[in-house]
Write an enzyme that holds these catalytic residues in place. Structure first.
Site, mmCIF file in Angstrom:
data_model
loop_
_atom_site.group_PDB
_atom_site.id
_atom_site.type_symbol
_atom_site.label_atom_id
_atom_site.label_comp_id
_atom_site.label_asym_id
_atom_site.label_seq_id
_atom_site.Cartn_x
_atom_site.Cartn_y
_atom_site.Cartn_z
ATOM 1 N N ARG A 61 0.811 -1.219 0.000
ATOM 2 C CA ARG A 61 0.000 0.000 0.000
ATOM 3 C C ARG A 61 0.845 1.270 0.000
ATOM 4 O O ARG A 61 0.364 2.345 -0.369
ATOM 5 C CB ARG A 61 -0.983 -0.018 1.172
ATOM 6 N N GLU A 98 1.116 -5.821 13.098
ATOM 7 C CA GLU A 98 -0.033 -5.687 14.001
ATOM 8 C C GLU A 98 -0.725 -7.052 14.147
ATOM 9 O O GLU A 98 -1.225 -7.409 15.198
ATOM 10 C CB GLU A 98 -1.001 -4.647 13.418
HETATM 11 C C1 PRP Z 1 -0.054 -2.722 6.690
HETATM 12 C C2 PRP Z 1 0.053 -1.249 6.365
HETATM 13 C C3 PRP Z 1 1.428 -0.900 6.869
HETATM 14 C C4 PRP Z 1 1.594 -1.808 8.080
HETATM 15 C C5 PRP Z 1 1.338 -1.051 9.351
HETATM 16 O O1 PRP Z 1 0.597 -3.431 5.647
HETATM 17 O O2 PRP Z 1 -0.060 -1.023 4.955
HETATM 18 O O3 PRP Z 1 2.420 -1.232 5.900
HETATM 19 O O4 PRP Z 1 0.614 -2.857 7.932
HETATM 20 O O5 PRP Z 1 1.436 -1.884 10.479
HETATM 21 P P1 PRP Z 1 2.587 -1.770 11.554
HETATM 22 O O6 PRP Z 1 2.834 -0.309 11.847
HETATM 23 O O7 PRP Z 1 2.006 -2.488 12.747
HETATM 24 O O8 PRP Z 1 3.798 -2.458 11.015
HETATM 25 P P2 PRP Z 1 0.484 -4.997 5.422
HETATM 26 O O9 PRP Z 1 1.714 -5.640 5.937
HETATM 27 O O10 PRP Z 1 -0.822 -5.472 5.964
HETATM 28 O O11 PRP Z 1 0.530 -5.219 3.860
HETATM 29 P P3 PRP Z 1 0.018 -4.443 2.565
HETATM 30 O O12 PRP Z 1 0.509 -3.033 2.603
HETATM 31 O O13 PRP Z 1 0.680 -5.220 1.480
HETATM 32 O O14 PRP Z 1 -1.477 -4.514 2.520
HETATM 33 MG MG MG Z 2 1.593 -2.126 4.124
#
Ligand code: PRP
Ligand code: MG
Length: 174
Positions: A61, A98
């Site tokens: 993202r 998370e």
């Molecule tokens: C989500 C979001 C951030 C991260 C935040 O990504 O886009 O990158 O989690 O969480 P944190 O501060 O606890 O580390 P995710 O890993 O779900 O993957 P994506 O961006 O590919 O959807």
């Molecule tokens: Mg992410």
């Protein structure tokens, strides 16, 4: 267009990806041309005078606004990817998410010592991903890195894990 409209465009999805988590879904913001423009312009205003030469986006993202920002700033764009995706020599860091755990990798030749680096991700939650990203970026330079998020979940206090950052900015706080 204003920040209230942007906030209203972010969809809250309860119990995703697991019970108890309210997922901040930015797809509903990204698909709206006026919202996307407002967010992109707001982030650009924040960084236009910082001399940024590389924007680093966190898969996946973080790629959306990160690449728009790189284009607007006249900077290059670097991909921080999930493990096993980058084809050449990489540095790798493991981190807690998370919900679950993961790793990030970066190509060893992606950043020069004199680059001024802006790290961008869509969301700061626990700070695990951003902290891992900063750990990776430390391998290139002793210069602290600017860090940008679209959304910060302040109640998770992820900022406290980002001591290596130069300046941390989030457009929206929940
Ligand atoms: C989500 C979001 C951030 C991260 C935040 O990504 O886009 O990158 O989690 O969480 P944190 O501060 O606890 O580390 P995710 O890993 O779900 O993957 P994506 O961006 O590919 O959807
Ligand atoms: Mg992410």
């Amino acid at each position: 267009m204003n920040l209230e409209t942007v906030i209203a465009s972010i969809r809250n999805v309860p119990d995703f990806p697991k019970p108890g988590i309210i997922f901040k879904d930015i797809t509903t913001a990204m698909k709206d041309a006026e919202v996307l423009k407002f967010i992109s312009d707001s982030l650009y205003e924040e960084y236009k005078d910082k001399g940024i030469t590389k924007v680093v986006g966190v898969e996946s993202r973080g790629f959306v606004l990160g690449s728009i920002l790189a284009y607007k700033l006249g900077a290059g764009f670097v991909l921080l990817r999930k493990p096993g995706k980058l084809p050449a020599d990489t540095y790798k860091v493991d981190y807690d998410l998370e919900y679950g755990s993961d790793s990030l990798e970066i190509h060893k030749d992606s950043i020069a010592e004199n680059d001024v680096v802006l790290l961008h991700d869509d969301l700061l939650a626990t700070g695990g991903s951003a902290n891992a990203a900063l750990e990776l970026l430390k391998k290139f330079s002793h210069n602290p890195v600017y860090v940008s998020f679209l959304i910060e979940l302040t109640f998770l206090d992820g900022k406290k894990r980002l001591g290596a950052a130069k300046e941390i900015h989030s457009l929206i706080q929940f």
